[in-house]
Design an enzyme around this catalytic site. Structure first.
Site, PDB file in Angstrom:
ATOM      1  N   ASP A 109       9.551   1.239   0.823  1.00 50.46           N
ATOM      2  CA  ASP A 109      10.404   1.881  -0.519  1.00 50.46           C
ATOM      3  C   ASP A 109      11.416   0.734  -0.978  1.00 50.46           C
ATOM      4  OD1 ASP A 109      11.368   3.905  -2.112  1.00 50.46           O
ATOM      5  OD2 ASP A 109      12.827   4.684  -0.700  1.00 50.46           O
TER       6      ASP A 109
ATOM      7  N   ARG B 209       6.403   6.523   4.065  1.00 50.56           N
ATOM      8  CA  ARG B 209       5.918   5.376   3.072  1.00 50.56           C
ATOM      9  C   ARG B 209       5.866   4.153   4.118  1.00 50.56           C
ATOM     10  NH1 ARG B 209      10.974   7.103  -0.129  1.00 50.56           N
ATOM     11  NH2 ARG B 209       9.975   8.833   0.645  1.00 50.56           N
TER      12      ARG B 209
ATOM     13  N   ARG C 119       0.573  -1.223   0.035  1.00 48.55           N
ATOM     14  CA  ARG C 119      -0.073  -0.076   0.101  1.00 48.55           C
ATOM     15  C   ARG C 119       0.791   1.311  -0.014  1.00 48.55           C
ATOM     16  NH1 ARG C 119      -1.243  -3.300   3.568  1.00 48.55           N
ATOM     17  NH2 ARG C 119      -0.969  -2.141   5.388  1.00 48.55           N
TER      18      ARG C 119
ATOM     19  N   ASP D 253      14.340   0.319  -3.512  1.00 49.46           N
ATOM     20  CA  ASP D 253      15.317   1.011  -4.654  1.00 49.46           C
ATOM     21  C   ASP D 253      16.196  -0.053  -5.089  1.00 49.46           C
ATOM     22  OD1 ASP D 253      14.183   3.642  -4.275  1.00 49.46           O
ATOM     23  OD2 ASP D 253      15.469   4.012  -2.575  1.00 49.46           O
TER      24      ASP D 253
END
Length: 163
Positions: free
Chosen positions: A98, A95, A85, A100
């Site tokens: 995350d 958040r 979500r 990356d």
């Protein structure tokens, strides 16, 4: 599909039980198609980058061996964020998850959708310290990780005890 490549993924969360979000993400990364989890760092708590009116982050770095292309891997990472979500409401805002793509083999990628090596990773202790933990001999932009790590300030990073 091509040969398996080593990719490093930065993981962060500061909402909805962030320690559990990061642990769950590590488990989910191990199940990605054509990929396998090779290593996972300890969890670290860090102050937010950007707006300070948000909770601290929990961060980790994972190493994946993958046959996915960089963009296919990015698609999988973004799908995992959506399952958690993730809402992109403000730049560097809070958040749930995350993910990356920090490094993909020795590739240098610069497209509107993906930049590898990740452009901010050399300035972030919450990436460099866990990355050094799982890949101490890794070279980044022709320099040892240890040199990059020496250049970043402490940034309030705290390794969490193994639970």
């Amino acid at each position: 599909m091509g040969t398996a490549q080593l990719a490093y993924i930065g993981i962060g969360s500061n909402l909805e039980a962030p320690i559990e979000q990061v642990r769950e993400a590590l488990s989910e990364l191990a199940t990605l198609p054509l990929s396998g989890l090779v290593a996972a760092s300890s969890l670290y708590a860090s102050r937010p980058v950007g707006p300070q009116d948000q909770p601290d982050f929990i961060n980790a770095v994972a190493a994946l061996e993958t046959r996915l292309s960089p963009l296919a891997l990015l698609d999988q990472l973004q799908a995992l964020e959506q399952q958690h979500r993730r809402r992109r409401q403000r730049h560097w805002g809070p958040r749930t998850l995350d993910l990356d793509l920090l490094l993909y083999a020795d590739d240098a990628i610069d497209t509107p959708r993906l930049r590898v090596p990740h452009p901010q990773m050399t300035a972030r202790a919450f990436v460099l310290l866990p990355l050094t933990e799982i890949a101490p001999s890794l070279m980044l932009l022709q320099q040892p990780l240890s040199l990059w790590l020496q250049r970043v300030e402490d940034q309030g990073l705290e390794r969490l005890p193994n639970a």
